[in-house]
Design an enzyme around this catalytic site. Structure first.
Site, PDB file in Angstrom:
ATOM      1  N   THR A  82       0.841  -1.211   0.000  1.00 39.44           N
ATOM      2  CA  THR A  82       0.000   0.000   0.000  1.00 39.44           C
ATOM      3  C   THR A  82       0.874   1.259   0.000  1.00 39.44           C
ATOM      4  O   THR A  82       0.505   2.271  -0.591  1.00 39.44           O
ATOM      5  CB  THR A  82      -0.960   0.046   1.209  1.00 39.44           C
ATOM      6  OG1 THR A  82      -0.204  -0.093   2.408  1.00 39.44           O
ATOM      7  CG2 THR A  82      -2.002  -1.054   1.145  1.00 39.44           C
ATOM      8  N   ILE A 113       0.968 -10.005  -6.169  1.00 36.80           N
ATOM      9  CA  ILE A 113       1.220 -10.326  -7.577  1.00 36.80           C
ATOM     10  C   ILE A 113       1.986  -9.195  -8.264  1.00 36.80           C
ATOM     11  O   ILE A 113       2.118  -9.173  -9.475  1.00 36.80           O
ATOM     12  CB  ILE A 113      -0.119 -10.542  -8.315  1.00 36.80           C
ATOM     13  CG1 ILE A 113      -0.994  -9.274  -8.230  1.00 36.80           C
ATOM     14  CG2 ILE A 113      -0.878 -11.736  -7.728  1.00 36.80           C
ATOM     15  CD1 ILE A 113      -2.064  -9.206  -9.300  1.00 36.80           C
ATOM     16  N   HIS A 142       0.159 -16.527  -5.190  1.00 38.26           N
ATOM     17  CA  HIS A 142      -0.991 -16.159  -6.032  1.00 38.26           C
ATOM     18  C   HIS A 142      -0.573 -15.696  -7.414  1.00 38.26           C
ATOM     19  O   HIS A 142      -1.299 -14.986  -8.098  1.00 38.26           O
ATOM     20  CB  HIS A 142      -1.834 -15.093  -5.322  1.00 38.26           C
ATOM     21  CG  HIS A 142      -2.472 -15.598  -4.055  1.00 38.26           C
ATOM     22  ND1 HIS A 142      -3.019 -14.767  -3.110  1.00 38.26           N
ATOM     23  CD2 HIS A 142      -2.649 -16.860  -3.596  1.00 38.26           C
ATOM     24  CE1 HIS A 142      -3.499 -15.510  -2.096  1.00 38.26           C
ATOM     25  NE2 HIS A 142      -3.288 -16.779  -2.379  1.00 38.26           N
ATOM     26  N   CYS A 186       0.056 -19.480 -20.821  1.00 42.51           N
ATOM     27  CA  CYS A 186      -0.938 -20.368 -21.425  1.00 42.51           C
ATOM     28  C   CYS A 186      -1.407 -21.377 -20.385  1.00 42.51           C
ATOM     29  O   CYS A 186      -0.601 -22.012 -19.712  1.00 42.51           O
ATOM     30  CB  CYS A 186      -0.339 -21.096 -22.624  1.00 42.51           C
ATOM     31  SG  CYS A 186      -1.467 -22.341 -23.290  1.00 42.51           S
ATOM     32  N   SER A 207      -0.799  -8.663   6.144  1.00 39.66           N
ATOM     33  CA  SER A 207      -1.836  -9.573   5.651  1.00 39.66           C
ATOM     34  C   SER A 207      -2.945  -9.684   6.689  1.00 39.66           C
ATOM     35  O   SER A 207      -2.674  -9.772   7.885  1.00 39.66           O
ATOM     36  CB  SER A 207      -1.249 -10.960   5.379  1.00 39.66           C
ATOM     37  OG  SER A 207      -2.288 -11.862   5.054  1.00 39.66           O
ATOM     38  N   ASN A 245       0.852  -5.644  11.402  1.00 38.71           N
ATOM     39  CA  ASN A 245      -0.277  -5.226  10.568  1.00 38.71           C
ATOM     40  C   ASN A 245      -0.931  -4.006  11.199  1.00 38.71           C
ATOM     41  O   ASN A 245      -0.928  -3.846  12.413  1.00 38.71           O
ATOM     42  CB  ASN A 245      -1.297  -6.378  10.458  1.00 38.71           C
ATOM     43  CG  ASN A 245      -2.176  -6.269   9.236  1.00 38.71           C
ATOM     44  OD1 ASN A 245      -1.687  -6.194   8.118  1.00 38.71           O
ATOM     45  ND2 ASN A 245      -3.476  -6.235   9.424  1.00 38.71           N
TER      46      ASN A 245
HETATM   47  P1  NAD Z   1      -5.722  -7.964   2.726  1.00 37.81           P
HETATM   48  O1  NAD Z   1      -6.105  -6.783   1.908  1.00 37.81           O
HETATM   49  O2  NAD Z   1      -6.750  -8.943   3.114  1.00 37.81           O
HETATM   50  O3  NAD Z   1      -4.994  -7.474   4.034  1.00 37.81           O
HETATM   51  C1  NAD Z   1      -4.038  -6.446   4.013  1.00 37.81           C
HETATM   52  C2  NAD Z   1      -3.823  -6.005   5.459  1.00 37.81           C
HETATM   53  O4  NAD Z   1      -2.749  -5.069   5.471  1.00 37.81           O
HETATM   54  C3  NAD Z   1      -5.041  -5.307   6.056  1.00 37.81           C
HETATM   55  O5  NAD Z   1      -5.357  -5.932   7.285  1.00 37.81           O
HETATM   56  C4  NAD Z   1      -4.561  -3.845   6.267  1.00 37.81           C
HETATM   57  O6  NAD Z   1      -5.058  -3.286   7.448  1.00 37.81           O
HETATM   58  C5  NAD Z   1      -3.072  -4.004   6.356  1.00 37.81           C
HETATM   59  N1  NAD Z   1      -2.298  -2.847   5.878  1.00 37.81           N
HETATM   60  C6  NAD Z   1      -2.499  -2.113   4.762  1.00 37.81           C
HETATM   61  N2  NAD Z   1      -1.526  -1.198   4.609  1.00 37.81           N
HETATM   62  C7  NAD Z   1      -0.683  -1.352   5.661  1.00 37.81           C
HETATM   63  C8  NAD Z   1       0.512  -0.686   6.083  1.00 37.81           C
HETATM   64  N3  NAD Z   1       1.048   0.304   5.377  1.00 37.81           N
HETATM   65  N4  NAD Z   1       1.108  -1.102   7.229  1.00 37.81           N
HETATM   66  C9  NAD Z   1       0.573  -2.105   7.973  1.00 37.81           C
HETATM   67  N5  NAD Z   1      -0.560  -2.762   7.613  1.00 37.81           N
HETATM   68  C10 NAD Z   1      -1.169  -2.393   6.475  1.00 37.81           C
HETATM   69  O7  NAD Z   1      -4.527  -8.620   1.916  1.00 37.81           O
HETATM   70  P2  NAD Z   1      -4.063 -10.108   1.803  1.00 37.81           P
HETATM   71  O8  NAD Z   1      -4.069 -10.738   3.134  1.00 37.81           O
HETATM   72  O9  NAD Z   1      -2.809 -10.066   1.035  1.00 37.81           O
HETATM   73  O10 NAD Z   1      -5.175 -10.775   0.875  1.00 37.81           O
HETATM   74  C11 NAD Z   1      -5.646 -10.115  -0.286  1.00 37.81           C
HETATM   75  C12 NAD Z   1      -5.555 -10.930  -1.581  1.00 37.81           C
HETATM   76  O11 NAD Z   1      -5.649 -10.066  -2.725  1.00 37.81           O
HETATM   77  C13 NAD Z   1      -4.241 -11.615  -1.696  1.00 37.81           C
HETATM   78  O12 NAD Z   1      -4.519 -12.929  -1.945  1.00 37.81           O
HETATM   79  C14 NAD Z   1      -3.502 -10.977  -2.907  1.00 37.81           C
HETATM   80  O13 NAD Z   1      -3.176 -11.981  -3.837  1.00 37.81           O
HETATM   81  C15 NAD Z   1      -4.498 -10.070  -3.569  1.00 37.81           C
HETATM   82  N6  NAD Z   1      -3.994  -8.652  -3.699  1.00 37.81           N
HETATM   83  C16 NAD Z   1      -2.701  -8.403  -4.100  1.00 37.81           C
HETATM   84  C17 NAD Z   1      -2.203  -7.090  -4.166  1.00 37.81           C
HETATM   85  C18 NAD Z   1      -0.783  -6.837  -4.593  1.00 37.81           C
HETATM   86  O14 NAD Z   1      -0.220  -7.616  -5.339  1.00 37.81           O
HETATM   87  N7  NAD Z   1      -0.136  -5.755  -4.138  1.00 37.81           N
HETATM   88  C19 NAD Z   1      -3.024  -6.031  -3.801  1.00 37.81           C
HETATM   89  C20 NAD Z   1      -4.356  -6.321  -3.393  1.00 37.81           C
HETATM   90  C21 NAD Z   1      -4.814  -7.643  -3.347  1.00 37.81           C
END
Ligand code: NAD
Length: 261
Positions: A34, A109, A127, A135, A201, A226
């Site tokens: 993020t 990803i 993922h 393919c 996560s 987190n």
């Molecule tokens: P999630 O969105 O479920 O959880 C992310 C967590 O990170 C949240 O609890 C949030 O509060 C916390 N967070 C966000 N920014 C933060 C920061 N700066 N410092 C500390 N904490 C922070 O994500 P997930 O568990 O990875 O699951 C989402 C799914 O979506 C994954 O399977 C992934 O493949 C996909 N996804 C990937 C991306 C990417 O590649 N960057 C982005 C979005 C979603």
């Protein structure tokens, strides 16, 4: 302030754990990226919550679903291709260089761990990867620029040049099987870990969130960092609710101090 003091004590504990570690596994979720400008999954109004996901079975069976999936993918990809590694990514790469971390297991990803200098053979992408396509029949890699031309210039969904199979971004969709090799590699790294750091996560997406549980059951120490509470906080040896860039930068600064003393 009181909050900073508590975080400071946590950083001290985290630093001691990382310093002792020789085979730590870093497990990252969307929160890791993020700070690089890629929204996480559950943030309100974010891209990912605006659409109902296209299931893998729909992608396989419907030309219309494939068109829509590619359209959405390229909308996300604009954002991914502009992103650069953040402070947190760079600290992880440095911890590996210093011999504390063996592998990065990521749900992301975006390819930002590789971009920050972590060797590709140390990154396990559960993922998939959104920086290229593949393919579904023969596995051949295809470039996104080519897929885009097929869609936008030729008006057809991309089919494999080699075998004619359906081509999809190299990411794992809802309803799609997890990649076997990556799951096996993640399991091996987790069972070998002396420390497991779950970073950014929500730990709600399984089977990925099973790895921190596996590490803990195997008697590795478990740390969760987190912004908000996660599903596995109760299991962890240390939980830090703060921003990842801040926590990891403070960790590296303290590690540098203690190593030179
Ligand atoms: P999630 O969105 O479920 O959880 C992310 C967590 O990170 C949240 O609890 C949030 O509060 C916390 N967070 C966000 N920014 C933060 C920061 N700066 N410092 C500390 N904490 C922070 O994500 P997930 O568990 O990875 O699951 C989402 C799914 O979506 C994954 O399977 C992934 O493949 C996909 N996804 C990937 C991306 C990417 O590649 N960057 C982005 C979005 C979603």
């Amino acid at each position: 302030s009181w909050v900073l003091l508590v975080i400071d004590r946590d950083i001290e504990e985290l630093t001691a754990m990382v310093q002792r570690a020789r085979r730590a596994v870093v497990f990252t979720g969307a929160g890791m990226s993020t700070e690089s400008g890629i929204p996480d999954f559950r943030s309100p109004g974010g891209f990912w919550t605006r659409y109902k996901p296209i299931e893998f079975s729909a992608f396989m069976s419907s030309e219309e679903a494939r068109r829509e999936a590619w359209k959405r993918f390229f909308a996300i990809h604009e954002n991914l291709s502009a992103a650069r590694p953040g402070a947190g990514h760079r600290v992880i790469s440095e911890l590996m260089r210093r011999g504390h971390v063996s592998h990065v297991i990521t749900q992301n990803i975006d390819g930002l761990h590789a971009a920050s200098g972590v060797p590709p053979d140390r990154i396990i992408e559960l993922h998939g990867n959104g920086t290229y396509a593949a393919c579904l029949g023969c596995g051949k890699r295809h470039e996104l620029a080519w897929a885009r031309d097929e869609l936008e210039l030729k008006g057809r969904t991309p089919a494999c040049i080699g075998c004619g199979g359906i081509v999809k971004s190299a990411t794992i969709s809802f309803g799609q099987a997890m990649p076997e090799q990556e799951m096996a590699d993640a399991r091996a790294a987790t069972l070998n870990a002396d420390l497991f750091l779950a970073l950014g996560s929500s730990l709600q997406v399984f089977p990925a969130a099973g790895f921190p549980v596996m590490a803990k059951q195997n008697r590795a120490q478990l740390v969760i960092v987190n912004r908000e509470a996660t599903g596995l906080d109760g299991l962890a040896d240390l939980v830090v609710h703060a921003e990842l860039g801040d926590v990891l930068s403070a960790l590296l600064a303290r590690l540098a101090l203690t190593s030179t003393n």
